[in-house]
Scaffold this motif. Structure first.
Motif, short mmCIF file in Angstrom:
data_model
loop_
_atom_site.label_atom_id
_atom_site.label_comp_id
_atom_site.label_asym_id
_atom_site.label_seq_id
_atom_site.Cartn_x
_atom_site.Cartn_y
_atom_site.Cartn_z
N LEU A 656 -3.37 4.80 1.35
CA LEU A 656 -4.52 5.57 0.86
C LEU A 656 -4.14 7.02 0.65
O LEU A 656 -4.53 7.66 -0.35
N LEU A 657 -3.39 7.59 1.59
CA LEU A 657 -2.95 8.97 1.43
C LEU A 657 -2.01 9.12 0.23
O LEU A 657 -2.09 10.10 -0.52
N LEU A 658 -1.12 8.17 0.05
CA LEU A 658 -0.19 8.23 -1.07
C LEU A 658 -0.93 8.15 -2.40
O LEU A 658 -0.64 8.91 -3.34
N ASP A 659 -1.91 7.25 -2.50
CA ASP A 659 -2.66 7.09 -3.75
C ASP A 659 -3.47 8.33 -4.08
O ASP A 659 -3.69 8.65 -5.25
N GLU A 660 -3.95 9.03 -3.06
CA GLU A 660 -4.77 10.22 -3.28
C GLU A 660 -3.92 11.48 -3.50
O GLU A 660 -4.46 12.56 -3.72
N GLY A 661 -2.60 11.33 -3.44
CA GLY A 661 -1.73 12.49 -3.60
C GLY A 661 -1.72 13.39 -2.40
O GLY A 661 -1.31 14.56 -2.49
N ARG A 662 -2.15 12.87 -1.25
CA ARG A 662 -2.19 13.66 -0.02
C ARG A 662 -0.97 13.41 0.85
O ARG A 662 -0.90 13.89 1.97
N LEU A 663 -0.04 12.62 0.35
CA LEU A 663 1.17 12.31 1.08
C LEU A 663 2.34 12.29 0.10
O LEU A 663 2.26 11.61 -0.93
N ALA A 664 3.37 13.02 0.42
CA ALA A 664 4.53 13.06 -0.47
C ALA A 664 5.24 11.71 -0.45
O ALA A 664 5.21 10.98 0.55
N GLU A 665 5.91 11.38 -1.56
CA GLU A 665 6.61 10.12 -1.64
C GLU A 665 7.72 10.03 -0.59
O GLU A 665 7.96 8.96 -0.02
N ASP A 666 8.39 11.14 -0.33
CA ASP A 666 9.44 11.13 0.68
C ASP A 666 8.87 10.82 2.06
O ASP A 666 9.47 10.08 2.85
N GLU A 667 7.68 11.37 2.35
CA GLU A 667 7.06 11.11 3.64
C GLU A 667 6.61 9.65 3.75
O GLU A 667 6.72 9.04 4.81
N ALA A 668 6.11 9.10 2.65
CA ALA A 668 5.72 7.68 2.65
C ALA A 668 6.93 6.80 2.91
O ALA A 668 6.87 5.82 3.68
N ALA A 669 8.07 7.15 2.27
CA ALA A 669 9.29 6.38 2.49
C ALA A 669 9.75 6.51 3.94
O ALA A 669 10.25 5.54 4.54
N ARG A 670 9.60 7.70 4.54
CA ARG A 670 9.98 7.89 5.94
C ARG A 670 9.14 7.02 6.87
O ARG A 670 9.65 6.37 7.79
N LEU A 671 7.80 7.00 6.62
CA LEU A 671 6.92 6.19 7.46
C LEU A 671 7.23 4.70 7.31
O LEU A 671 7.21 3.94 8.29
N MET A 672 7.56 4.28 6.08
CA MET A 672 7.93 2.88 5.88
C MET A 672 9.23 2.58 6.62
O MET A 672 9.37 1.52 7.25
N GLY A 673 10.19 3.51 6.56
CA GLY A 673 11.45 3.30 7.26
C GLY A 673 11.25 3.15 8.75
O GLY A 673 11.88 2.31 9.40
N ALA A 715 15.64 -4.60 2.35
CA ALA A 715 16.61 -4.48 3.44
C ALA A 715 16.03 -4.98 4.76
O ALA A 715 16.71 -5.65 5.55
N TRP A 716 14.76 -4.65 5.01
CA TRP A 716 14.14 -5.13 6.25
C TRP A 716 14.03 -6.65 6.27
O TRP A 716 14.34 -7.31 7.27
N LEU A 717 13.59 -7.21 5.14
CA LEU A 717 13.38 -8.65 5.09
C LEU A 717 14.68 -9.42 5.29
O LEU A 717 14.72 -10.43 6.00
N THR A 718 15.75 -8.95 4.67
CA THR A 718 17.03 -9.64 4.82
C THR A 718 17.60 -9.49 6.22
O THR A 718 18.48 -10.26 6.63
N GLY A 719 17.12 -8.50 6.98
CA GLY A 719 17.62 -8.29 8.33
C GLY A 719 16.81 -8.96 9.41
O GLY A 719 17.16 -8.87 10.59
N VAL A 720 15.72 -9.63 9.07
CA VAL A 720 14.91 -10.33 10.08
C VAL A 720 15.71 -11.50 10.62
O VAL A 720 16.23 -12.32 9.85
N PRO A 721 15.85 -11.62 11.95
CA PRO A 721 16.60 -12.75 12.52
C PRO A 721 16.00 -14.08 12.10
O PRO A 721 14.78 -14.21 11.91
N ALA A 722 16.87 -15.07 11.95
CA ALA A 722 16.43 -16.39 11.47
C ALA A 722 15.37 -17.00 12.37
O ALA A 722 14.41 -17.62 11.90
#
Length: 803
Positions: A656-673, A715-722
């Motif tokens: 929601l913050l990203l869509d409203e322009g209240r969150l920078a793309e770099d910060e969104a990528a950091r939170l996802m990481g 990258a996350w999905l491929t790293g999930v243990p079987a």
């Protein structure tokens, strides 16, 4: 009891029984014409019998309170199908209908008597008694379904048509009825034959009805004895006035009882002690669809449209029916030629001959239509069944028919606003900027508040603006009962809706109920109800400390404020309550989002999304609360960053913050990481992904256009243990299955291609073939701006300055 077919008998005095033979009129007693309700063959036979016998009076199975309404049947503005509606004055929900179509024998008898100045009366048990009884009253045209008192043994109800059909070797009662009555009735659509031919259909089944009564007793309808006792008393009264020159039109099942050897004292004893209520009666429009058996009508038929066709058409019914079918299919853009019609008629007649039937019936014509005009498909045939075999005909009733004051006010409003009640479902699009459309909207919302469901709001087509509304309208006969019930609230639609809204506000205990009522009052244009509703809203809001309840209430208030603007309604008090709710949500929401299980987290995620949309509406208003945007952004930042908050809520807050322009793309990528880091449980990470890119929020396109985010997810999905992959797979499948097929296909291609290597060849606009672009091309974007301004009618700053 649905009466199966015609039978005739005569009764002289209280102890004489006899039958009318072909070709003569017995002198022993009145003429008893047993019919099947809504049978065109019975209707033609009754018309022929009345024309031949010319009785001095006609008695009809129906409520005697309706006698005063019978002259309205001759009004040229009365168009069947119609129904007598009886309801209890003190309890309008207690109601019964006596429907009549143009092909109903009762309607034909009424019209014949009125056209020939012959007295006509109803003789069934009065509605005052039948409505007062605990069980619903079945039988002659009653809309209600028979039931049993608590603890009373239920006796199976006998269907005389089915019994006679099975006795004759038929597996389909309707097909037997067509062969025995519809295809062999004398007189044609216009009646007129000698007495013997006219009475032949009735004589043919007289003994059958008597045998059935001997074998099955009351046929599972114990209250028939009371009804028949009253009809015998009314028959005796008529004979004292008119002698034996009286014709009785009733269900064939009742004929043996009316000809039975009884005494007046015995009949009166059966009626002693019956309960009674005050009743009102009127004529109301009816529909062919409501005559159909599948609608739940006890005396229903399977094919009212087909029966209406048989009654109306004097000659060549199959040819004319096939022409109707061809016309309907052509309207639906199906190719049907004259040759198809001719071939369908021939096939129907051939099928009738092969099946040993006197004429082609509904079964043969339907089979022929399926084979010739529908190419063996049941899909277009379903349209034929719905539009023609059942039909959508809606009757009309003149204004002179009595009605409750609320119904009269509604009728006036319908005419003023040019909103004609129609049985068929139709869409109505309204532009609330137009006075007439705004008035239509208010009327429909007021009726919904009164539980008169004439229209249901639907998603608008072609516009999402608040000044547009779309409705799906369908007027069904039972809505007349709803109008009568709503009459306790007032004599006009606006006063009744206002009174009910005020009562609902006082009685409501949940905050969400009061906010929904406030929204409804604004939509319905009920300014007199708003003070009471707003006081109740303020009181409930002040006492309710549950953040979930507050979150459920705010969206309705925000919508109400927007609609208030469109309808020029004063919503200042509503805005104050909404602002107060928003403030309390901002304070209480972060603590409420911790310590939740999966179901609770999903429910609160939906509430967060709804509150976000509501606050957006409040901020777009004329006087938004000061600082509301900053306070809500702070709440979303807390939810996105706090590790104790459920993953699905953290992911949604980030998005929601990203869509409203209240969150920078770099910060969104950091939170996802962080959310997808190895230390996070796979189930929590999958929940975060669902919150961020799940649902209908365009998350798929976000991944298509942002290589970094897609790479993180991959990258996350491929790293999930079987051993843990099977735990997160259902959640991921639910998330990504909501995307459009094209989006899923593009994501698959991008993942298969892998990351873009450094120095990869790009095309002339900087894109890697099959991959992502280098970023925003401002020169190309600026080139589009003049066209967009032209489309939306907005000038640039330089043009504004130039005047």
């Amino acid at each position: 009891m649905t009466s199966p077919a015609g039978t005739a008998a005569t009764t002289g005095g209280a102890a004489t029984t006899g039958t009318v033979g072909p070709g003569h009129r017995a002198a022993a007693g009145p003429l008893l014409l047993g019919v099947r309700h809504h049978g065109p063959g019975s209707a033609r036979a009754v018309l022929a019998a009345l024309a031949a016998a010319r009785p001095a009076a006609v008695l009809i199975e129906g409520p005697p309170e309706g006698d005063a309404l019978l002259p309205l049947a001759a009004d040229p503005r009365m168009r069947p199908p119609v129904a007598l509606l009886a309801h209890a004055v003190d309890d309008p929900g207690r109601a019964s209908f006596w429907p009549m179509a143009a092909f109903s024998p009762e309607w034909v008898a009424i019209r014949w008597a009125l056209d020939h100045d012959v007295p006509v009366r109803f003789i069934d048990l009065p509605a005052a008694h039948s409505l007062a009884l605990k069980e619903p009253e079945p039988g002659a045209g009653s809309e209600e379904t028979a039931g049993a008192r608590a603890g009373e043994e239920v006796t199976p109800v006998v269907d005389p048509i089915r019994v006679l059909a099975e006795t004759a070797g038929y597996d389909d009662p309707e097909r037997w009825w067509e062969d025995v009555v519809e295809h062999r009735s004398p007189g044609g659509a216009g009646g007129g034959s000698d007495a013997g031919d006219a009475l032949a259909p009735f004589v043919a089944l007289a003994e059958a009805m008597e045998a059935l009564r001997e074998a099955y007793g009351d046929g599972g309808q114990p209250r028939d004895a009371v009804r028949e006792a009253y009809m015998r008393i009314q028959l005796r009264t008529a004979r004292k006035e008119f002698g034996n020159d009286v014709a009785v039109v009733c269900g064939a099942w009742h004929v043996p009882a009316l000809a039975a050897r009884t005494t007046l004292a015995a009949d009166r004893a059966l009626l002693k002690g019956l309960p009674k209520v005050r009743t009102d009666l009127t004529w109301v429009p009816w529909t062919h669809r409501r005559l159909a058996r599948h609608s739940g009508y006890g005396a229903g038929i399977d094919s009212p449209g087909w029966y209406g066709h048989l009654f109306d058409v004097a000659d060549r019914p199959i040819e004319r029916w096939m022409t109707k079918v061809a016309g309907l299919l052509r309207e639906e853009d199906r190719f049907v030629s004259t040759a198809h019609v001719i071939e369908a008629v021939r096939l129907a007649e051939t099928l009738a001959a092969l099946r040993g039937r006197p004429l082609a019936g509904l079964g043969e014509t339907t089979d022929a239509v399926r084979a010739v005009m529908c190419e063996g498909s049941d899909v277009p045939l379903a349209l034929v069944r719905d539009r023609l075999i059942v039909g959508e005909t809606l009757g009309e009733v003149p204004d002179t028919a009595p009605a409750v004051p609320l119904q009269r006010d509604l009728t006036r409003s319908q005419r003023t606003l040019r909103l004609k009640p129609e049985a068929s479902e139709r869409e109505l699009d309204l532009d609330l900027r137009k006075e007439t459309d705004a008035a239509r909207s208010r009327l429909l919302h007021r009726l919904r508040l009164l539980d008169v469901g004439w229209g249901d709001p639907v998603a608008g087509r072609g516009s999402t603006g608040t000044f547009r509304e779309s409705w799906r309208l369908s007027w069904q006969p039972e809505l007349h009962v709803r109008v009568a019930e709503a009459g306790v609230w007032g004599t006009t639609v606006v006063t009744a809706a206002t009174a009910k809204a005020e009562s609902g506000a006082v009685a409501a205990t949940a905050l969400a109920d009061v906010t929904a009522l406030a929204e409804h009052c604004l939509l319905a244009g009920l300014p007199d109800a708003l003070p009471v509703v707003m006081k109740a809203l303020a009181d409930r809001a002040a006492l309710d400390a549950d953040v979930g309840h507050l979150a459920d209430a705010l969206p309705a208030l925000a919508r109400s404020l927007r609609y208030g603007d469109v309808r020029s309604t004063d919503t200042a008090a509503l805005a104050e309550v909404a602002a107060g709710l928003a403030e309390r949500i901002c304070v209480g929401l972060p603590p409420a989002c911790t310590g939740l299980d999966a179901d609770g987290a999903e429910a609160l995620r939906r509430q967060v999304e709804a509150v976000h949309g509501a606050i957006g509406l409040l901020l777009a208003g004329t006087a938004p609360a000061e600082g509301l945007r900053e306070r809500w952004d702070a709440v979303l930042h807390k939810l996105a960053a706090r590790g104790t908050v459920a993953g699905i809520i953290r992911g949604r807050a980030t998005r929601l913050l990203l869509d409203e322009g209240r969150l920078a793309e770099d910060e969104a990528a950091r939170l996802m990481g962080l959310a997808l880091s190895p230390g996070t449980l796979p189930a929590d990470a999958a929940a975060w992904i669902e919150g961020f890119v799940g649902g209908a929020s365009g998350g798929g396109m976000l991944l298509v256009h942002d290589e970094r985010l897609l790479g993180l997810v991959d990258a996350w999905l491929t790293g999930v243990p079987a051993e843990m992959f099977t735990d997160v797979l259902p959640l991921l499948r639910r998330t990504f299955s909501a995307y459009e097929p094209g989006v899923r296909r593009t994501l698959g291609e991008l993942v298969r291609r892998g990351p873009v290597p450094e120095g990869a060849r790009r095309d002339d606009v900087g894109r890697v073939p099959g991959g992502f672009g280098p970023g925003l091309d401002r020169a190309r974007a600026d080139a589009v701006e003049p066209v967009l301004r032209l489309l939306i009618g907005r000038r640039s700053e330089h043009e504004e300055a130039a005047g």
